[in-house]
Design a protein around this motif. Structure first.
Motif, PDB file in Angstrom:
ATOM      1  N   GLY A  40       0.737  -1.021  -0.043  1.00  0.00           N
ATOM      2  CA  GLY A  40       0.162   0.034   0.166  1.00  0.00           C
ATOM      3  C   GLY A  40       0.909   1.176   0.228  1.00  0.00           C
ATOM      4  O   GLY A  40       0.495   2.165  -0.627  1.00  0.00           O
ATOM      5  N   VAL A  41       1.945   1.376   0.742  1.00  0.00           N
ATOM      6  CA  VAL A  41       2.675   2.388   0.874  1.00  0.00           C
ATOM      7  C   VAL A  41       3.353   2.660  -0.452  1.00  0.00           C
ATOM      8  O   VAL A  41       3.419   3.584  -1.061  1.00  0.00           O
ATOM      9  N   LEU A  42       3.827   1.590  -0.924  1.00  0.00           N
ATOM     10  CA  LEU A  42       4.427   1.743  -2.342  1.00  0.00           C
ATOM     11  C   LEU A  42       3.948   2.123  -3.590  1.00  0.00           C
ATOM     12  O   LEU A  42       3.970   2.948  -4.349  1.00  0.00           O
ATOM     13  N   ASP A  43       2.116   1.647  -3.598  1.00  0.00           N
ATOM     14  CA  ASP A  43       1.471   2.097  -4.728  1.00  0.00           C
ATOM     15  C   ASP A  43       1.329   3.532  -4.347  1.00  0.00           C
ATOM     16  O   ASP A  43       1.141   4.296  -5.456  1.00  0.00           O
ATOM     17  N   CYS A  44       1.043   3.795  -3.272  1.00  0.00           N
ATOM     18  CA  CYS A  44       1.081   5.481  -3.024  1.00  0.00           C
ATOM     19  C   CYS A  44       2.027   6.293  -3.401  1.00  0.00           C
ATOM     20  O   CYS A  44       2.197   7.269  -4.055  1.00  0.00           O
ATOM     21  N   MET A  45       3.358   5.769  -3.313  1.00  0.00           N
ATOM     22  CA  MET A  45       4.462   6.405  -3.751  1.00  0.00           C
ATOM     23  C   MET A  45       4.431   6.588  -4.966  1.00  0.00           C
ATOM     24  O   MET A  45       4.862   7.658  -5.581  1.00  0.00           O
ATOM     25  N   MET A  46       4.165   5.538  -5.564  1.00  0.00           N
ATOM     26  CA  MET A  46       4.433   5.569  -7.301  1.00  0.00           C
ATOM     27  C   MET A  46       3.159   6.513  -7.888  1.00  0.00           C
ATOM     28  O   MET A  46       3.492   7.308  -8.757  1.00  0.00           O
ATOM     29  N   LEU A  47       1.977   6.566  -7.246  1.00  0.00           N
ATOM     30  CA  LEU A  47       1.085   7.460  -7.737  1.00  0.00           C
ATOM     31  C   LEU A  47       1.239   8.785  -7.647  1.00  0.00           C
ATOM     32  O   LEU A  47       0.876   9.826  -8.087  1.00  0.00           O
ATOM     33  N   ASN A  48       2.477   9.040  -6.599  1.00  0.00           N
ATOM     34  CA  ASN A  48       2.668  10.560  -6.241  1.00  0.00           C
ATOM     35  C   ASN A  48       4.099  10.807  -6.809  1.00  0.00           C
ATOM     36  O   ASN A  48       4.840  11.721  -6.558  1.00  0.00           O
ATOM     37  N   ASP A  49       4.657   9.843  -7.611  1.00  0.00           N
ATOM     38  CA  ASP A  49       5.788  10.221  -8.532  1.00  0.00           C
ATOM     39  C   ASP A  49       7.158  10.287  -7.569  1.00  0.00           C
ATOM     40  O   ASP A  49       7.846  10.752  -7.743  1.00  0.00           O
ATOM     41  N   ILE A  50       7.020   9.283  -6.593  1.00  0.00           N
ATOM     42  CA  ILE A  50       8.142   9.025  -5.848  1.00  0.00           C
ATOM     43  C   ILE A  50       8.842   7.552  -6.040  1.00  0.00           C
ATOM     44  O   ILE A  50       8.261   6.871  -5.596  1.00  0.00           O
ATOM     45  N   ASN A  51       9.922   7.687  -6.819  1.00  0.00           N
ATOM     46  CA  ASN A  51      10.305   6.429  -7.459  1.00  0.00           C
ATOM     47  C   ASN A  51      12.095   6.492  -7.103  1.00  0.00           C
ATOM     48  O   ASN A  51      12.771   7.175  -7.872  1.00  0.00           O
ATOM     49  N   ARG A 274      -9.068  -8.296   6.458  1.00  0.00           N
ATOM     50  CA  ARG A 274      -7.892  -7.771   7.327  1.00  0.00           C
ATOM     51  C   ARG A 274      -6.889  -7.502   6.255  1.00  0.00           C
ATOM     52  O   ARG A 274      -6.095  -6.644   6.515  1.00  0.00           O
ATOM     53  N   LEU A 275      -6.417  -8.230   5.428  1.00  0.00           N
ATOM     54  CA  LEU A 275      -5.635  -8.079   4.452  1.00  0.00           C
ATOM     55  C   LEU A 275      -5.756  -6.660   3.617  1.00  0.00           C
ATOM     56  O   LEU A 275      -4.716  -5.997   3.308  1.00  0.00           O
ATOM     57  N   GLY A 276      -7.073  -6.816   3.123  1.00  0.00           N
ATOM     58  CA  GLY A 276      -7.315  -5.765   2.437  1.00  0.00           C
ATOM     59  C   GLY A 276      -7.127  -4.190   3.274  1.00  0.00           C
ATOM     60  O   GLY A 276      -6.511  -3.164   2.741  1.00  0.00           O
ATOM     61  N   ASP A 277      -7.653  -4.261   4.379  1.00  0.00           N
ATOM     62  CA  ASP A 277      -7.656  -3.150   5.431  1.00  0.00           C
ATOM     63  C   ASP A 277      -6.067  -2.910   5.492  1.00  0.00           C
ATOM     64  O   ASP A 277      -6.009  -1.698   5.664  1.00  0.00           O
ATOM     65  N   LEU A 278      -5.130  -3.909   5.593  1.00  0.00           N
ATOM     66  CA  LEU A 278      -3.898  -3.647   6.007  1.00  0.00           C
ATOM     67  C   LEU A 278      -3.016  -2.805   4.812  1.00  0.00           C
ATOM     68  O   LEU A 278      -2.329  -1.855   4.870  1.00  0.00           O
ATOM     69  N   TYR A 279      -3.687  -3.301   3.543  1.00  0.00           N
ATOM     70  CA  TYR A 279      -3.169  -2.655   2.458  1.00  0.00           C
ATOM     71  C   TYR A 279      -3.283  -1.121   2.313  1.00  0.00           C
ATOM     72  O   TYR A 279      -2.511  -0.143   2.195  1.00  0.00           O
ATOM     73  N   TRP A 280      -4.881  -0.693   2.626  1.00  0.00           N
ATOM     74  CA  TRP A 280      -5.427   0.604   2.629  1.00  0.00           C
ATOM     75  C   TRP A 280      -4.805   1.344   3.619  1.00  0.00           C
ATOM     76  O   TRP A 280      -4.449   2.610   3.691  1.00  0.00           O
ATOM     77  N   LEU A 281      -4.171   0.802   4.831  1.00  0.00           N
ATOM     78  CA  LEU A 281      -3.831   1.347   5.816  1.00  0.00           C
ATOM     79  C   LEU A 281      -2.385   1.802   5.446  1.00  0.00           C
ATOM     80  O   LEU A 281      -1.864   3.149   5.771  1.00  0.00           O
ATOM     81  N   GLY A 282      -1.766   1.183   4.806  1.00  0.00           N
ATOM     82  CA  GLY A 282      -0.292   1.347   4.331  1.00  0.00           C
ATOM     83  C   GLY A 282      -0.438   2.682   3.167  1.00  0.00           C
ATOM     84  O   GLY A 282       0.279   3.620   3.422  1.00  0.00           O
ATOM     85  N   TYR A 283      -1.558   2.558   2.281  1.00  0.00           N
ATOM     86  CA  TYR A 283      -1.917   3.469   1.221  1.00  0.00           C
ATOM     87  C   TYR A 283      -2.186   4.782   2.113  1.00  0.00           C
ATOM     88  O   TYR A 283      -1.333   5.883   1.406  1.00  0.00           O
ATOM     89  N   HIS A 284      -2.990   4.756   2.893  1.00  0.00           N
ATOM     90  CA  HIS A 284      -3.157   5.909   3.480  1.00  0.00           C
ATOM     91  C   HIS A 284      -2.230   6.812   4.441  1.00  0.00           C
ATOM     92  O   HIS A 284      -2.076   7.874   4.642  1.00  0.00           O
ATOM     93  N   ASP A 285      -1.441   5.899   5.272  1.00  0.00           N
ATOM     94  CA  ASP A 285      -0.351   6.248   6.023  1.00  0.00           C
ATOM     95  C   ASP A 285       0.498   7.207   5.185  1.00  0.00           C
ATOM     96  O   ASP A 285       1.077   8.170   5.452  1.00  0.00           O
ATOM     97  N   MET A 286       0.922   6.460   3.981  1.00  0.00           N
ATOM     98  CA  MET A 286       1.808   7.261   2.955  1.00  0.00           C
ATOM     99  C   MET A 286       1.276   8.368   2.791  1.00  0.00           C
ATOM    100  O   MET A 286       1.937   9.442   2.411  1.00  0.00           O
ATOM    101  N   GLU A 287      -0.026   8.435   2.195  1.00  0.00           N
ATOM    102  CA  GLU A 287      -0.905   9.731   1.585  1.00  0.00           C
ATOM    103  C   GLU A 287      -0.563  10.837   2.332  1.00  0.00           C
ATOM    104  O   GLU A 287      -0.218  12.034   2.039  1.00  0.00           O
ATOM    105  N   LYS A 288      -0.846  10.604   3.815  1.00  0.00           N
ATOM    106  CA  LYS A 288      -0.408  11.828   4.749  1.00  0.00           C
ATOM    107  C   LYS A 288       0.752  12.283   4.960  1.00  0.00           C
ATOM    108  O   LYS A 288       1.117  13.360   5.311  1.00  0.00           O
ATOM    109  N   LYS A 289       1.806  11.236   4.379  1.00  0.00           N
ATOM    110  CA  LYS A 289       3.352  11.797   4.576  1.00  0.00           C
ATOM    111  C   LYS A 289       4.090  12.047   3.038  1.00  0.00           C
ATOM    112  O   LYS A 289       5.120  12.219   3.234  1.00  0.00           O
TER     113      LYS A 289
END
Length: 301
Positions: A40-51, A274-289
Motif C-alpha cells: 500500500g505504501v509503495l502504490d501510494c508512492m508511485m502514484l505520487n511520482d516518488i520512485n 483484514r489483508l485488504g484493510d492493511l493494504y489501505w492502511l499503508g496507502y493512507h499512512d503514506m498519503e498523509k506523509k
C-alpha cells in the motif's frame, strides 16, 4: 465474489509509475502477509511520482519490491488479494511443487501469465534492486543484486520461510529467509553509501521482539551451528535496529514510515478483509506523509 478473494479488488489503484527517479535507498522489512502494508505504501508512492532509485528488501519486502521497481501500480496487491487462498500460491500445492509455504513456481509462471510483469523495466539497470537471504553455512546475510544474479531465484531464497520450507540452493549453498539473520535490511543502505534512506516497517513503531529462537530451531537446524547463532540473536538485533531507526528518524537523517495502528494481521493470515484493510492502511499512512517524503528527498512537494 468469492470470500477467498478480496471483495474490493476493483477499487485498487492501477497504472504505471513515471520514469523519473530520485537518488536514495528504499529499505523494505519482511513480515509475511503483513507485507501488504508495504504494498500500500509503495502504490501510494508511485502514484505520487516518488520512485527511489535503489531498493533493498527482505522476505515479503523482497516480493513487494518487484512491483515497485517495475513501476506497476496495484500489481502486487492484485496478486496477494486474488491468490491468497489458491493452494498453489500459498498452501499444499506450493508445498508439493516448491517444498515451502509459498508457490514461487506458480507465481513466476502461472500468475505472471494472468498479471504480466514488465520485465524490461524491472531489469532496467537505472533501477537498482537488492534482496537479502541467509546463508545457512555461515549464518550471515548475502546480498543479491539485480543484474548480478538470478533475481527470481534470489527472491525465492529471501522469502523462503524457515521451519515450514526446505532451503533454496544457489551455487551449492543452502539459503533461507533473510529475516533469519536481519529482519530490516538497513545494513545495505549503509554499505551502499546512499545519503537518502527511506525505511518501510510492517509493524507499529512500538513493536519489539522477544529475544531468542523458537525451541524447534535446534531440532531443525542443529547441523548448521552458525545459522543457529543467527536465529538466536536475530530478535535482539531487530530490537536494536528498531531503536536506532527511530533515533535516526527523529534526527532527520532517514525517513521512516510504519503502521499508524496496531497490526492484527498474522504471518499466515487468510482473512481477506483484514489483508485488504492493511493494504489501505499503508496507502493512507503514506498519503498523509507524501509531502514530508518529497521534502526529505529534495523533490518538489
Amino acid at each position: 465474489m468469492s470470500k477467498s478473494v478480496y471483495k474490493d479488488l476493483d477499487k485498487l489503484p492501477s497504472g504505471r509509475a513515471g520514469d523519473k527517479t530520485s537518488e536514495g535507498c528504499l529499505v523494505l522489512e519482511g513480515g509475511g502477509w503483513k507485507g501488504l502494508y508495504t504494498v500500500g505504501v509503495l502504490d501510494c508512492m508511485m502514484l505520487n511520482d516518488i520512485n527511489i532509485s535503489s531498493v533493498v528488501g527482505v522476505s515479503a519486502g523482497a516480493l513487494s519490491a518487484i512491483g515497485y521497481v517495475s513501476g506497476q501500480i496495484g500489481w502486487a496487491a492484485r496478486i496477494d488479494l486474488t491468490y491468497r487462498h489458491d493452494s498453489n500460491y500459498c498452501g499444499l500445492g506450493a508445498m508439493r511443487r516448491d517444498g515451502g509455504i509459498t508457490g514461487f513456481t506458480y507465481l513466476f509462471n502461472d500468475i505472471l501469465e494472468a498479471l504480466p510483469l514488465d520485465r524490461q523495466r524491472l531489469m532496467d539497470p537505472a533501477r537498482k534492486m537488492t534482496v537479502t537471504a541467509t546463508d545457512m553455512t555461515t549464518g550471515q546475510i548475502t546480498y543479491f543484486e539485480k543484474g548480478k544474479c538470478d533475481l527470481f531465484r534470489a527472491i525465492q531464497a529471501s522469502a523462503t520461510v524457515p521451519y515450514v520450507s526446505r532451503p533454496v540452493m544457489i551455487d551449492g549453498v543452502p539459503y533461507l529467509d533473510g529475516g533469519c539473520a536481519e529482519k530490516i535490511p538497513y545494513s545495505w543502505a549503509e554499505i551502499s553509501g546512499e545519503k537518502k534512506v527511506a525505511v518501510v516497517r510492517t509493524r507499529e513503531l512500538s513493536y519489539r521482539r522477544k529475544p531468542g529462537a523458537p525451541k524447534l530451531a535446534k531440532l531443525w537446524y542443529g547441523k548448521y551451528p552458525r545459522f543457529m547463532e543467527s536465529l538466536e540473536t536475530a530478535n535482539e538485533k531487530f530490537n536494536k535496529t528498531a531503536d536506532m531507526l527511530e533515533q535516526k528518524a527523529r534526527e532527520g537523517s532517514i525517513f521512516l514510515i510504519a503502521p499508524s495502528e496496531p497490526v492484527v494481521v498474522t504471518r499466515f493470515d487468510g482473512n481477506m478483509d483484514r489483508l485488504g484493510d492493511l493494504y489501505w492502511l499503508g496507502y493512507h499512512d503514506m498519503e498523509k506523509k507524501v509531502n514530508d517524503l518529497k521534502r526529505y528527498l529534495n523533490l518538489t512537494a
